[in-house]
Design a protein around this motif. Structure first.
Motif, mmCIF file in Angstrom:
data_model
loop_
_atom_site.group_PDB
_atom_site.id
_atom_site.type_symbol
_atom_site.label_atom_id
_atom_site.label_comp_id
_atom_site.label_asym_id
_atom_site.label_seq_id
_atom_site.Cartn_x
_atom_site.Cartn_y
_atom_site.Cartn_z
ATOM 1 N N GLY A 170 -2.305 -17.615 -44.891
ATOM 2 C CA GLY A 170 -1.937 -16.506 -45.274
ATOM 3 C C GLY A 170 -3.137 -15.988 -46.855
ATOM 4 N N TYR A 171 -2.665 -14.588 -46.561
ATOM 5 C CA TYR A 171 -4.113 -14.122 -47.659
ATOM 6 C C TYR A 171 -3.809 -14.700 -49.042
ATOM 7 C CZ TYR A 171 -4.844 -11.011 -43.704
ATOM 8 O OH TYR A 171 -4.988 -10.207 -42.256
ATOM 9 N N ALA A 172 -5.231 -14.551 -49.626
ATOM 10 C CA ALA A 172 -5.355 -14.761 -50.967
ATOM 11 C C ALA A 172 -5.687 -13.199 -51.575
ATOM 12 C CB ALA A 172 -6.216 -15.957 -51.320
ATOM 13 N N ASP A 173 -6.168 -12.951 -52.538
ATOM 14 C CA ASP A 173 -6.377 -11.843 -52.905
ATOM 15 C C ASP A 173 -6.330 -12.389 -54.653
ATOM 16 O OD1 ASP A 173 -5.790 -9.737 -51.371
ATOM 17 O OD2 ASP A 173 -4.131 -9.504 -51.164
ATOM 18 N N THR A 174 -5.835 -13.173 -55.003
ATOM 19 C CA THR A 174 -6.278 -13.106 -56.674
ATOM 20 C C THR A 174 -5.952 -15.218 -56.219
ATOM 21 O OG1 THR A 174 -4.036 -13.221 -56.997
ATOM 22 C CG2 THR A 174 -5.340 -11.352 -57.273
ATOM 23 N N ASP A 175 -6.427 -15.574 -57.468
ATOM 24 C CA ASP A 175 -6.316 -17.130 -57.871
ATOM 25 C C ASP A 175 -4.880 -17.690 -57.341
ATOM 26 O OD1 ASP A 175 -6.126 -15.902 -60.009
ATOM 27 O OD2 ASP A 175 -7.312 -16.932 -60.773
ATOM 28 N N ALA A 176 -3.973 -16.517 -58.527
ATOM 29 C CA ALA A 176 -2.334 -17.411 -58.517
ATOM 30 C C ALA A 176 -2.230 -17.312 -56.730
ATOM 31 C CB ALA A 176 -2.094 -16.479 -58.815
ATOM 32 N N ASP A 177 -2.385 -16.757 -55.664
ATOM 33 C CA ASP A 177 -2.303 -16.473 -53.702
ATOM 34 C C ASP A 177 -2.885 -18.605 -54.058
ATOM 35 O OD1 ASP A 177 -1.398 -14.486 -54.138
ATOM 36 O OD2 ASP A 177 -3.691 -13.651 -53.899
ATOM 37 N N LEU A 178 -3.571 -18.720 -54.090
ATOM 38 C CA LEU A 178 -4.145 -20.348 -53.980
ATOM 39 C C LEU A 178 -2.975 -21.211 -53.857
ATOM 40 C CD1 LEU A 178 -7.995 -20.262 -55.484
ATOM 41 C CD2 LEU A 178 -6.570 -19.375 -53.400
ATOM 42 N N ALA A 179 -1.996 -21.236 -54.537
ATOM 43 C CA ALA A 179 -1.013 -22.081 -54.817
ATOM 44 C C ALA A 179 0.341 -22.089 -53.919
ATOM 45 C CB ALA A 179 0.358 -21.687 -56.268
ATOM 46 N N SER A 180 0.592 -20.666 -53.245
ATOM 47 C CA SER A 180 1.091 -20.641 -52.053
ATOM 48 C C SER A 180 1.271 -21.270 -51.063
ATOM 49 C CB SER A 180 1.031 -19.013 -51.910
ATOM 50 O OG SER A 180 1.395 -18.157 -52.726
ATOM 51 N N GLY A 181 1.934 -21.526 -50.983
ATOM 52 C CA GLY A 181 2.199 -22.428 -49.127
ATOM 53 C C GLY A 181 2.582 -21.060 -47.766
ATOM 54 N N ALA A 182 2.294 -22.054 -46.558
ATOM 55 C CA ALA A 182 2.362 -21.084 -45.719
ATOM 56 C C ALA A 182 3.347 -20.089 -45.685
ATOM 57 C CB ALA A 182 2.229 -22.207 -44.159
ATOM 58 N N GLY A 183 3.525 -18.269 -45.723
ATOM 59 C CA GLY A 183 3.552 -17.765 -45.112
ATOM 60 C C GLY A 183 3.735 -16.927 -43.692
ATOM 61 N N VAL A 184 3.238 -17.156 -43.458
ATOM 62 C CA VAL A 184 2.541 -16.673 -41.997
ATOM 63 C C VAL A 184 2.898 -17.634 -40.303
ATOM 64 C CG1 VAL A 184 0.979 -15.313 -40.437
ATOM 65 C CG2 VAL A 184 0.632 -15.223 -42.952
ATOM 66 N N GLU A 185 3.609 -17.156 -39.326
ATOM 67 C CA GLU A 185 4.105 -18.224 -38.532
ATOM 68 C C GLU A 185 3.750 -17.086 -36.981
ATOM 69 O OE1 GLU A 185 8.262 -18.614 -38.128
ATOM 70 O OE2 GLU A 185 8.313 -19.100 -39.750
ATOM 71 N N GLU A 186 3.579 -15.813 -37.553
ATOM 72 C CA GLU A 186 2.915 -15.842 -36.069
ATOM 73 C C GLU A 186 1.597 -14.099 -36.837
ATOM 74 O OE1 GLU A 186 5.006 -13.470 -33.490
ATOM 75 O OE2 GLU A 186 5.848 -11.172 -34.703
ATOM 76 N N LEU A 187 0.954 -14.049 -36.051
ATOM 77 C CA LEU A 187 -0.408 -13.590 -36.591
ATOM 78 C C LEU A 187 -0.552 -12.217 -35.459
ATOM 79 C CD1 LEU A 187 -2.825 -13.417 -38.738
ATOM 80 C CD2 LEU A 187 -4.584 -13.869 -36.355
ATOM 81 N N ARG A 188 -0.158 -11.149 -36.248
ATOM 82 C CA ARG A 188 -0.322 -9.787 -35.876
ATOM 83 C C ARG A 188 -1.697 -9.121 -35.847
ATOM 84 N NH1 ARG A 188 2.534 -4.346 -38.700
ATOM 85 N NH2 ARG A 188 1.887 -2.685 -37.076
ATOM 86 N N THR A 189 -2.239 -9.176 -35.363
ATOM 87 C CA THR A 189 -3.769 -9.248 -34.175
ATOM 88 C C THR A 189 -4.627 -8.030 -34.508
ATOM 89 O OG1 THR A 189 -3.505 -8.788 -32.328
ATOM 90 C CG2 THR A 189 -3.729 -10.644 -32.356
ATOM 91 N N GLY A 190 -3.918 -6.277 -34.687
ATOM 92 C CA GLY A 190 -4.170 -4.952 -34.795
ATOM 93 C C GLY A 190 -4.463 -4.085 -33.735
ATOM 94 N N ASP A 191 -4.546 -5.204 -32.308
ATOM 95 C CA ASP A 191 -5.299 -5.222 -30.997
ATOM 96 C C ASP A 191 -4.026 -4.164 -30.107
ATOM 97 O OD1 ASP A 191 -8.250 -5.352 -31.401
ATOM 98 O OD2 ASP A 191 -7.468 -7.722 -31.204
ATOM 99 N N ILE A 192 -4.134 -3.258 -29.286
ATOM 100 C CA ILE A 192 -2.985 -2.925 -28.481
ATOM 101 C C ILE A 192 -3.866 -3.632 -27.059
ATOM 102 C CG2 ILE A 192 -2.619 -1.006 -27.023
ATOM 103 C CD1 ILE A 192 -1.995 -1.528 -30.337
ATOM 104 N N ALA A 193 -3.120 -4.474 -26.328
ATOM 105 C CA ALA A 193 -3.324 -5.625 -25.131
ATOM 106 C C ALA A 193 -1.959 -4.653 -23.829
ATOM 107 C CB ALA A 193 -3.336 -6.874 -25.720
ATOM 108 N N HIS A 194 -2.561 -5.701 -22.983
ATOM 109 C CA HIS A 194 -1.500 -5.589 -22.229
ATOM 110 C C HIS A 194 -1.848 -6.696 -21.288
ATOM 111 C CE1 HIS A 194 -4.208 -4.013 -18.584
ATOM 112 N NE2 HIS A 194 -4.669 -3.451 -19.126
ATOM 113 N N ARG A 195 -0.795 -7.373 -20.546
ATOM 114 C CA ARG A 195 -0.470 -8.864 -19.759
ATOM 115 C C ARG A 195 -0.636 -8.381 -18.133
ATOM 116 N NH1 ARG A 195 2.071 -12.568 -17.575
ATOM 117 N NH2 ARG A 195 1.253 -14.526 -17.409
ATOM 118 N N ARG A 196 -1.796 -8.420 -17.604
ATOM 119 C CA ARG A 196 -1.967 -7.949 -16.096
ATOM 120 C C ARG A 196 -1.160 -9.544 -15.328
ATOM 121 N NH1 ARG A 196 -8.394 -7.534 -15.668
ATOM 122 N NH2 ARG A 196 -8.209 -8.985 -14.873
ATOM 123 N N PRO A 197 -1.209 -8.393 -14.422
ATOM 124 C CA PRO A 197 0.217 -9.984 -13.554
ATOM 125 C C PRO A 197 0.016 -10.928 -12.718
ATOM 126 C CG PRO A 197 -0.078 -7.448 -12.355
ATOM 127 C CD PRO A 197 -1.341 -7.683 -13.634
#
Length: 844
Positions: free
Chosen positions: A321-348
């Protein structure tokens, strides 16, 4: 897992080479010992270690030592401003230049999650305190995936071209250490000769680059380099132009190495996808397939066609996950999939292709830039501005700026980019769409128009004027060489371009005009840059004329000119253009020399007794007469024309063309070796004292050719050594031999000189006219009798005037040439009217 028992993993590779630097070679066993010692120095209590990184051994040992001790590493570029990160996360330890600073921090140590191992900036710089949290599992999974699809083995050696504070740079180290391979640590740039010297010396097999890296490689003639151990090249850090992808893939296929285009993000530790090299030529726009262990899926987006949407990634390398403050360094994994922000398509065919962005992040110079953050920073400085990207630059539209505000500097600071990567467009008001939102497309168009208006038109006119072609025929994507420039026109081009740009960029003759536009620099008051070959050409022709007129006795100028001809042959004829285009340029160059020579000989035959009929064929040394004192005067032109004709035939063959492209220095060296063999009569054929002896002077041409293809210090030393061996005793005149050796040694070692502007212009005029001075001076200086200085000056002046008149005549003929309907159609479409000049095809 490597990162769980790191010291043991390193030690198990024993005496295998792990790290190579300019000073030392380190085995895995030695590295393991040092890493263990640094881990012990950092202590057993887990700490947050802020590490100022360089690509050197102390940084690597500290980084690995921190991971081995199960500490959390926060790498930042050395010498940068990391105050915001320091103030946000309160690191326990700061390491700079290998020195651990663990003094009192006067603030509580951050709590660290047990899985947390690495913190990386989201933007690739220290401009933002927002960090990506990565676990040991993330690092190990991504390193294994990368090592698998690259097929990294213990014999590989990767040269570092990217900083260790950047996810791409550190992933190269992870994947190679995982497989027991070696890392060649260097902070040198790919534009430095010493980088490539080290690359060859240490047998490096790969290097990594962002798009800007490959722009630099184009400028230094990478395609002509001999890299016998290179196995593969990787690219990530932003989209590479498909044409360049295809070109690099083809170059790799010809040269025996593989080109991997990769797609990734810091949030995915480094990599999410790669394009198999065998698919790069046919699918250069694709990001390829997911890395081993990863997968993509596409979420529909309103307004997008079916199958196109936002790209999401799943895999064991997805961040905690992200960290914005030092308190976030104690957090565990909170992301299962990544939203890339890219628009894409899968070709044949199963390949994925990114077609756009869904957010306001862009990648420039390998950095992920938050455009909104840059805009906010500018607003804080009192500038009403919007930001976008275009042509690989950060474009800023600024309105109502304060008079004392340097918008370029402010945008560079906010983005982490160099000033040269920022283009500011002043606007009366921010362009907006009908719905009130900023019109970024309009801003990009204004930036492009401004560039065109301010720079392109004058450079297009300059190219057209020097090359004697229509402005409509000048494609901004073409270079001087692409447009038919050769060794005879480059003098005028180099002098006038230096005046236009303020300096001559490295390898300017092969840079597209569009890149030259961005290379403008303020000329320094104390002088301008003059290419050494131009200065030598001017000096040599004056020496030739003066020696023949007996104004002085300084022989050897013609042999220096022969070396310069070989040097320019290597630069302007043996380019990456297609074989047919190469040969066409060679034939054109031969014509530029042979036709004026023949015309002048014909004139001289009518008004003087200086020449024989054989001179009309430029074949006096072949068919005689050999008892004439004047018929042999044109030996230099004869040698040059026939050598170029022979090389044109060589380049016209498929095997000759292929060999030169693969081993550019090797082929030049072989040509030089032949010259040396004949010079020393190794074959016992007795040409040394016959009329053929003059033709054997082609080895001076070979010296220049080899010098132009020398890309390392060792190669230049080798060429210099051969020159020294060949010149001693060649003339039987030590002074003459010293003069020729000095001139050609300058050509080998000194690419340019700084001199007063007036000298640059004068030398340029004389060098450009060198052919006509050589042809006519025999008939000019005798007209002045014993006034030798006046005769030599007149010979130089006549050559300059004739050069000017020929250029004016060609320009007049070009303007009188009728414009065809096809040409007009091409102009209306913005296409070149002579596509064969650029080596590209355009649809009609």
């Amino acid at each position: 897992m490597m990162f769980e028992r790191l010291v043991d993993h390193l030690a198990c590779h024993g005496d295998d080479v792990a790290v190579i630097t300019a000073e030392t070679t380190v085995s895995y066993a030695e590295l393991a010992t040092w890493v263990a010692a640094r881990a012990a120095e950092l202590g057993t209590r887990r700490k947050l270690v802020l590490l100022e990184t360089r690509n050197d051994l102390p940084t690597l040992v500290t980084y690995l030592g921190a991971l081995a001790g199960h500490h959390v590493v926060l790498p930042v570029p050395a010498g940068g401003d990391h105050r915001s990160v320091d103030e946000t996360y309160h690191p326990d330890v700061i390491v700079a230049d290998g020195v651990v600073n663990g003094g009192p921090r006067h603030r509580p140590a951050p709590e660290l999650h047990p899985d947390l191992a690495l913190l990386l900036s989201t933007s690739g710089s220290t401009g933002s305190p927002k960090l990506v949290r990565l676990s040991r599992f993330n690092l190990a999974a991504n390193a294994e995936s990368i090592a698998t699809y690259l097929d990294i083995t213990r014999t590989d050696r990767a040269a570092t071209t990217l900083p260790m504070s950047y996810c791409y740079g550190i992933s190269v180290i992870h994947s190679h250490l995982l497989r027991g391979a070696a890392v060649v640590l260097t902070d040198l740039s790919v534009v430095d000769d010493d980088f490539w010297e080290s690359f060859r010396t240490h047998g490096a097999t790969s290097f990594a680059g962002v798009p800007h890296t490959f722009e630099l490689l184009d400028r230094i003639g990478f395609e002509a380099m001999s890299l016998p151990n290179l196995r593969y090249v990787t690219q990530a850090g932003g989209r590479l132009d498909p044409d360049r992808v295809r070109r690099l893939a083809d170059l790799g296929a010809r040269s025996g190495w593989r080109f991997f285009v990769m797609y990734g993000a810091t949030e995915a530790t480094a990599r999410m996808a790669y394009l198999p090299p065998e698919l790069a030529h046919d699918h250069p726009e694709s990001i390829g397939v997911p890395i081993p262990g990863g997968s993509f899926h596409i979420e529909p987006v309103d307004g997008m066609p079916g199958g196109t949407g936002e790209l999401f990634y799943r895999g064991p390398n997805v961040m905690m996950g992200y960290a914005d403050t030092d308190a976030d360094l104690a957090s565990g994994a909170g992301v299962e999939e990544l939203r890339t922000g890219d628009i894409a398509h899968r070709r044949p065919d199963g390949l994925y292709e990114v077609v756009g962005r869904s957010d306001r992040f862009v990648k420039l110079y390998g950095l992920r830039i938050d455009l909104q953050r840059v805009e906010s920073a500018l607003h804080a400085d009192g500038v009403d501005a919007i930001c976008t990207d275009g042509d690989g630059l950060l474009i800023v539209g600024a309105a109502d700026r304060q008079r004392d505000c340097d918008v370029t500097a402010a945008a560079a600071d906010a983005s982490g980019l160099p000033r040269a990567a920022v283009r500011v467009v002043d606007v009366d008001e921010i362009p907006r769409l009908p719905n009130g939102k900023p019109d970024y497309r309009s801003l990009r168009e204004r930036a492009a128009e401004r560039t065109t208006d301010d720079a392109r038109l004058d450079l297009i006119g300059l190219f057209a004027d020097v090359l004697q072609i229509d402005t409509a025929d000048v494609d901004p994507r073409s270079s001087f060489v692409d447009l038919g420039g050769n060794s005879l026109s480059y003098v005028a081009m180099s002098v006038r371009l230096e005046r236009a740009l303020g300096h001559l960029p490295a390898d300017w003759q092969r840079l597209p005009l569009s890149e030259l536009e961005s290379a403008r620099k303020t000329r320094q008051w104390w002088g301008t840059t003059l290419e050494t070959s131009v200065a030598l050409r001017a000096a040599a022709i004056v020496l030739v004329a003066g020696s023949h007129a007996e104004l002085w006795v300084l022989w050897g100028g013609a042999h220096i000119l022969l070396g310069i001809a070989g040097y320019n042959f290597g630069r302007f004829c043996l380019t990456p253009l297609p074989r047919a285009t190469r040969v066409r340029h060679l034939v054109s160059t031969i014509g530029w020399i042979a036709v004026p020579a023949t015309v002048w000989v014909a004139f001289a035959l009518v008004v003087t007794d200086d020449y024989a009929a054989s001179n009309l064929l430029l074949a006096n040394k072949f068919i005689g007469p050999d008892d004439s004192m004047t018929a042999g005067r044109l030996w230099f032109v004869e040698v040059l024309v026939w050598v170029l004709a022979g090389l044109a035939l060589l380049c016209a063959t498929r095997w000759g063309d292929r060999a030169e492209r693969r081993w550019p220095f090797g082929v030049a060296a072989a040509f030089l070796a032949l010259g040396m063999a004949l010079r020393w009569d190794v074959f016992s054929i007795g040409l040394g004292k016959a009329a053929w002896f003059t033709m054997l002077a082609f080895w001076f041409f070979a010296i220049g050719w080899a010098a132009s293809k020398s890309s390392t210090v060792s190669q230049r030393l080798a060429v210099t050594a051969v020159l020294a061996v060949g010149i001693v005793g060649y003339f039987g005149q030590p002074n003459r031999e010293a003069l020729v050796f000095g001139g050609l040694a300058l050509l080998i070692w000194l690419p340019a000189i700084r001199c007063p502007s007036a000298f640059t212009v004068t030398a340029g005029l004389i060098a450009e006219a060198s052919l006509f001075i050589y042809l006519t001076h025999y008939q000019v200086y005798p007209l002045f009798g014993e006034h030798r200085l006046l005769g030599v000056a007149a010979a130089v002046a006549v050559g300059i005037v004739l050069t000017y008149l020929v250029a004016k005549t060609r320009r007049w003929l070009r303007l009188r040439r009728p414009t065809t309907l096809w040409t007009m159609n091409c102009r209306r479409r913005g296409h070149t009217a002579a596509p064969e000049l650029s080596g590209r095809r355009y649809s009609s």
